[in-house]
Design a protein around this motif. Structure first.
Motif, PDB file in Angstrom:
ATOM      1  N   VAL A 351       0.853  -1.190   0.000  1.00 19.25           N
ATOM      2  CA  VAL A 351       0.000   0.000   0.000  1.00 19.25           C
ATOM      3  C   VAL A 351       0.890   1.243   0.000  1.00 19.25           C
ATOM      4  O   VAL A 351       1.986   1.224   0.540  1.00 19.25           O
ATOM      5  CB  VAL A 351      -0.955  -0.025   1.214  1.00 19.25           C
ATOM      6  N   ASP A 352       0.376   2.313  -0.616  1.00 24.60           N
ATOM      7  CA  ASP A 352       1.073   3.601  -0.617  1.00 24.60           C
ATOM      8  C   ASP A 352       0.347   4.548   0.317  1.00 24.60           C
ATOM      9  O   ASP A 352      -0.904   4.595   0.323  1.00 24.60           O
ATOM     10  CB  ASP A 352       1.120   4.195  -2.027  1.00 24.60           C
ATOM     11  N   PHE A 353       1.112   5.341   1.136  1.00 24.03           N
ATOM     12  CA  PHE A 353       0.527   6.292   2.075  1.00 24.03           C
ATOM     13  C   PHE A 353       0.819   7.729   1.619  1.00 24.03           C
ATOM     14  O   PHE A 353       1.900   8.011   1.061  1.00 24.03           O
ATOM     15  CB  PHE A 353       1.107   6.082   3.481  1.00 24.03           C
ATOM     16  N   TYR A 354      -0.132   8.669   1.957  1.00 23.08           N
ATOM     17  CA  TYR A 354       0.005  10.099   1.597  1.00 23.08           C
ATOM     18  C   TYR A 354      -0.227  10.914   2.861  1.00 23.08           C
ATOM     19  O   TYR A 354      -1.343  10.962   3.389  1.00 23.08           O
ATOM     20  CB  TYR A 354      -1.005  10.485   0.508  1.00 23.08           C
ATOM     21  N   ASN A 355       0.870  11.609   3.330  1.00 24.42           N
ATOM     22  CA  ASN A 355       0.809  12.409   4.550  1.00 24.42           C
ATOM     23  C   ASN A 355       0.470  13.845   4.181  1.00 24.42           C
ATOM     24  O   ASN A 355       1.219  14.506   3.447  1.00 24.42           O
ATOM     25  CB  ASN A 355       2.149  12.354   5.282  1.00 24.42           C
ATOM     26  N   LYS A 356      -0.654  14.347   4.679  1.00 24.98           N
ATOM     27  CA  LYS A 356      -1.115  15.687   4.346  1.00 24.98           C
ATOM     28  C   LYS A 356      -0.916  16.657   5.488  1.00 24.98           C
ATOM     29  O   LYS A 356      -1.397  17.787   5.438  1.00 24.98           O
ATOM     30  CB  LYS A 356      -2.613  15.637   3.981  1.00 24.98           C
ATOM     31  N   THR A 357      -0.175  16.212   6.492  1.00 22.29           N
ATOM     32  CA  THR A 357       0.052  17.081   7.646  1.00 22.29           C
ATOM     33  C   THR A 357       1.466  17.604   7.640  1.00 22.29           C
ATOM     34  O   THR A 357       2.318  17.154   6.869  1.00 22.29           O
ATOM     35  CB  THR A 357      -0.195  16.315   8.947  1.00 22.29           C
ATOM     36  N   GLU A 358       1.700  18.536   8.515  1.00 21.70           N
ATOM     37  CA  GLU A 358       3.021  19.143   8.620  1.00 21.70           C
ATOM     38  C   GLU A 358       3.950  18.281   9.499  1.00 21.70           C
ATOM     39  O   GLU A 358       5.138  18.590   9.603  1.00 21.70           O
ATOM     40  CB  GLU A 358       2.906  20.535   9.251  1.00 21.70           C
ATOM     41  N   ASN A 359       3.407  17.247  10.105  1.00 19.75           N
ATOM     42  CA  ASN A 359       4.193  16.426  11.026  1.00 19.75           C
ATOM     43  C   ASN A 359       4.476  15.039  10.438  1.00 19.75           C
ATOM     44  O   ASN A 359       3.726  14.526   9.600  1.00 19.75           O
ATOM     45  CB  ASN A 359       3.433  16.225  12.340  1.00 19.75           C
ATOM     46  N   GLU A 360       5.540  14.482  10.910  1.00 20.94           N
ATOM     47  CA  GLU A 360       5.899  13.116  10.516  1.00 20.94           C
ATOM     48  C   GLU A 360       4.945  12.122  11.192  1.00 20.94           C
ATOM     49  O   GLU A 360       4.612  12.262  12.359  1.00 20.94           O
ATOM     50  CB  GLU A 360       7.350  12.851  10.955  1.00 20.94           C
ATOM     51  N   ILE A 361       4.506  11.095  10.469  1.00 22.19           N
ATOM     52  CA  ILE A 361       3.569  10.104  11.013  1.00 22.19           C
ATOM     53  C   ILE A 361       4.222   8.728  10.977  1.00 22.19           C
ATOM     54  O   ILE A 361       4.735   8.311   9.927  1.00 22.19           O
ATOM     55  CB  ILE A 361       2.257  10.088  10.206  1.00 22.19           C
ATOM     56  N   THR A 362       4.200   8.029  12.131  1.00 20.07           N
ATOM     57  CA  THR A 362       4.764   6.671  12.222  1.00 20.07           C
ATOM     58  C   THR A 362       3.634   5.688  12.489  1.00 20.07           C
ATOM     59  O   THR A 362       2.856   5.851  13.446  1.00 20.07           O
ATOM     60  CB  THR A 362       5.803   6.568  13.341  1.00 20.07           C
ATOM     61  N   LEU A 363       3.537   4.646  11.679  1.00 16.61           N
ATOM     62  CA  LEU A 363       2.551   3.590  11.846  1.00 16.61           C
ATOM     63  C   LEU A 363       3.265   2.302  12.270  1.00 16.61           C
ATOM     64  O   LEU A 363       4.204   1.844  11.608  1.00 16.61           O
ATOM     65  CB  LEU A 363       1.764   3.356  10.549  1.00 16.61           C
ATOM     66  N   GLN A 364       2.798   1.720  13.388  1.00 18.69           N
ATOM     67  CA  GLN A 364       3.424   0.513  13.913  1.00 18.69           C
ATOM     68  C   GLN A 364       2.937  -0.733  13.167  1.00 18.69           C
ATOM     69  O   GLN A 364       1.868  -0.731  12.537  1.00 18.69           O
ATOM     70  CB  GLN A 364       3.100   0.348  15.405  1.00 18.69           C
ATOM     71  N   GLN A 365       3.731  -1.769  13.237  1.00 21.76           N
ATOM     72  CA  GLN A 365       3.346  -3.056  12.639  1.00 21.76           C
ATOM     73  C   GLN A 365       2.060  -3.558  13.275  1.00 21.76           C
ATOM     74  O   GLN A 365       1.885  -3.518  14.473  1.00 21.76           O
ATOM     75  CB  GLN A 365       4.460  -4.086  12.836  1.00 21.76           C
ATOM     76  N   GLY A 366       1.121  -4.010  12.461  1.00 20.10           N
ATOM     77  CA  GLY A 366      -0.159  -4.478  12.945  1.00 20.10           C
ATOM     78  C   GLY A 366      -1.248  -3.422  12.898  1.00 20.10           C
ATOM     79  O   GLY A 366      -2.399  -3.720  13.257  1.00 20.10           O
ATOM     80  N   HIS A 367      -0.912  -2.216  12.470  1.00 23.11           N
ATOM     81  CA  HIS A 367      -1.914  -1.149  12.390  1.00 23.11           C
ATOM     82  C   HIS A 367      -2.968  -1.549  11.350  1.00 23.11           C
ATOM     83  O   HIS A 367      -2.656  -2.065  10.297  1.00 23.11           O
ATOM     84  CB  HIS A 367      -1.252   0.181  12.008  1.00 23.11           C
TER      85      HIS A 367
END
Length: 639
Positions: A351-367
């Motif tokens: 899957v491809d993700f698109y971050n639209k915020t000014e902050n870095e986003i971390t997704l953990q395994q199993g999300h």
């Protein structure tokens, strides 16, 4: 070798009428070295010092250490004589008690060893060989020259003074004359040794008496007091005449026929025979009286308790000993699985993700990531960090993040689609898209080891094991053991299954299922003894010898307590013979004739039946009289 004092003691129970040989056999065959011998107060074992000394001797010859638990005063007071330590209760036994018991037995062993050494020493002294020096001196004396020996002997004899011989004399002792004095080697005759004859006494008449004419023709016995008397015969019938007794002619004629016809001797002999016969019968008469006491029906019911903490019947505390008996068994078996479930492979993709915020986003395994059009859940298969947006209108991108379907199944094999990320706003924060199709999802039906199958297998094996364990316990019970109803307790020791629950398998094995049973038991002898004590206490008698019943005591209304004790109602019905005293029977009938004795015994309320026999058997009824001497009457109280 373990210390006897630290070893747990074994309790051995002695029956009331158990012989000493059986008690010794039971003690010696026990594996334990410390033994507590529980003995009833009136047992045969403690009735004599000989029995207890014999027991002590056998214990001393073995490696056993024994303490007696009894209320018998002889055993308690004569420990030093019997070398056996005795206490009243098991609770009195401690380490000091075992020390005293061991000291008494060791004292007996030392005493026996000293006696043995004295006997061996005495035997050695009796067979001791003379020493060599004495033998040499004896040989030297034997080799002396004869002449030298004779000279030496004569010289020695000359120095010895000869004793002075006393002259014999005649001594009168008790009317006999005997020789007395020194050494009498020759016979000496004395004229005075002949006994002197006593002169015969004669009555002589003097010349004066001869010239006295009044003596002529008269009986000199009435004249001279020193004249010897002479017996004369007289006839009975003549004496009657002289005395002038009035007797009829017929009687006088009868007496004359008897006296002159030779019948007097047979009559006298017959009378003497009758007198002797009567005397013998009177002397030899003996009586044998057998009495059967009357029986009474007595029932007792008492609530008592049983505990493992006591070792003998306690009437005051209303307690009897309790024992626990255990037995275990194990088994194994194979069973077929009956439950099925659907299983398969899970689909995978990116899957491809698109971050639209000014902050870095971390997704953990199993999300969780969910498809928007089919609402299928996927899980992130790795931890990813998505950088902040590039500009207000240009989001940052993270490509090819690995995902895996939440479950198995072909429905997770999907083509390109948009996804939403759990916890984030798709329009304003974070969005995603699957560009390439997910693949690998599949499903199928399989058998597996279920909890239900395992429980069914365990229940089947449990029923078999319980039946076998109950049979094992019954085989272990002796004839006097009474099983407490409801005291059976089963405990699971081990239960192992292979493969584990939830594993795909067509069958599974119960590798080991071990089950243990424990039961509580009491001794029937203790129940009967307690019931008999209640009966004797109720009737006010001292002993239970008069209690005769084939019906054993029973228990009802059993209650089990958490501390392991048991409470129940003890019941027993029995026939008790009334207490009869042989002395009272003897005193009531002595000196009475047969009819009077029968009347006396028939009127006695304590007598059920009786029988009176006299000996000799030909004794006439008028002479059948109960002797007044207890040595000539035997009274038997029938059981």
């Amino acid at each position: 070798m373990p210390d006897k004092k630290q070893e747990k003691a074994k309790k051995v129970f002695v029956d009331l009428n158990e012989e000493i040989v059986f008690t010794i056999e039971n003690v010696l065959k026990e594996e334990k070295e410390k033994i507590i011998l529980t003995i009833p107060e009136h047992a045969i074992l403690t009735s004599s010092l000989t029995n207890m000394k014999l027991l002590a001797r056998e214990i001393a010859a073995s490696n056993k250490l024994v303490i007696l638990v009894t209320k018998n005063q002889l055993a308690l007071s004569k420990s030093e004589l019997t070398n056996l330590k005795a206490v009243k209760k098991v609770e009195e036994i401690d380490e000091n008690t075992w020390d005293e018991a061991e000291s008494l037995i060791q004292e007996l062993k030392n005493r026996r060893e000293q006696i043995k050494e004295k006997l061996i020493s005495a035997r050695q002294e009796s067979t001791k060989i003379p020493n060599e020096k004495k033998l040499l001196e004896q040989d030297k004396e034997k080799t002396l020259v004869p002449q030298e020996y004779d000279a030496e002997e004569k010289e020695t004899q000359a120095l010895i003074k000869k004793p002075v011989r006393l002259k014999p004399k005649l001594v009168s002792i008790g009317g006999f004359e005997v020789m007395a004095g020194g050494d009498i080697k020759e016979e000496t005759k004395f004229a005075s040794q002949k006994p002197k004859k006593k002169p015969r006494r004669r009555t002589k008449l003097t010349s004066k008496d001869k010239s006295h004419t009044s003596f002529i023709g008269k009986d000199m016995r009435s004249v001279r007091s020193d004249f010897p008397l002479r017996k004369t015969k007289s006839h009975p019938h003549k004496s009657f005449k002289k005395k002038g007794i009035g007797i009829s002619k017929t009687l006088r004629s009868f007496i004359k026929k008897i006296t002159t016809g030779g019948l007097i001797k047979p009559i006298i002999i017959g009378i003497l025979g009758l007198v002797i016969l009567f005397f013998l019968l009177k002397t030899l008469t003996k009586a044998n009286v057998s009495v059967t006491p009357r029986t009474e029906s007595v029932s007792v019911s008492e609530t008592i308790s049983a505990s493992e903490d006591i070792s003998e019947v306690n009437l005051d505390q209303k307690q009897i000993p309790l024992r626990k008996l255990t037995k275990s068994r194990s088994t194994s078996d194979t069973f077929t699985t009956t439950q099925t479930k659907e299983t398969g492979e899970r689909a995978r993709g990116v899957v491809d993700f698109y971050n639209k915020t000014e902050n870095e986003i971390t997704l953990q395994q199993g999300h969780i990531i969910t498809t928007i059009n089919s609402n299928l859940n996927f899980k992130l298969d790795d931890t990813v960090t998505i950088p902040p947006r590039i500009s207000e209108f240009t989001p940052s991108t993270y490509e090819n993040a690995p995902i895996v379907a939440e479950s198995h199944g072909e429905q997770y094999n999907i083509s390109a689609t948009d996804v939403k990320i759990s916890g984030y706003n798709t329009i304003q924060e974070l969005s995603g898209r699957i560009y390439r199709s997910t693949e690998g999802g599949s499903s199928k039906q399989i058998n597996f080891v279920s909890e239900e199958d395992v429980n069914k297998a365990k229940a089947s094996m449990d029923e078999t094991l319980r039946t076998l364990l109950k049979s094992d316990i019954n085989n272990l019970l002796s004839g006097d053991d009474v099983l407490i109803p409801g005291s059976e307790n089963f405990n699971e020791i081990a239960f192992t299954v292979n493969p584990e629950v939830g594993t795909e398998a067509e069958s599974f094995d119960v590798v080991n299922y071990e089950l243990e049973i424990s039961v509580l038991i009491v001794d029937q002898k203790d129940l009967d003894q307690f019931a008999d004590l209640l009966i004797t206490s109720q009737l006010g008698i001292e002993e239970d010898e008069n209690i005769h019943s084939d019906v054993a005591a029973s228990i009802e209304n059993v209650q089990l307590h958490e501390n392991g004790s048991v409470t129940f109602d003890l019941k027993k019905s029995t026939d008790v013979k009334v207490d009869l005293d042989s002395n009272s029977i003897f005193n009531s009938i002595k000196g009475k004739n047969l009819d009077q004795a029968r009347t006396t015994l028939s009127s006695n309320e304590k007598v059920e039946n009786y029988e009176i026999q006299f000996s000799p058997f030909f004794l006439p009824k008028f002479m059948k009289k109960v002797p007044e001497k207890d040595s000539k009457i035997e009274i038997n109280i029938e059981d």
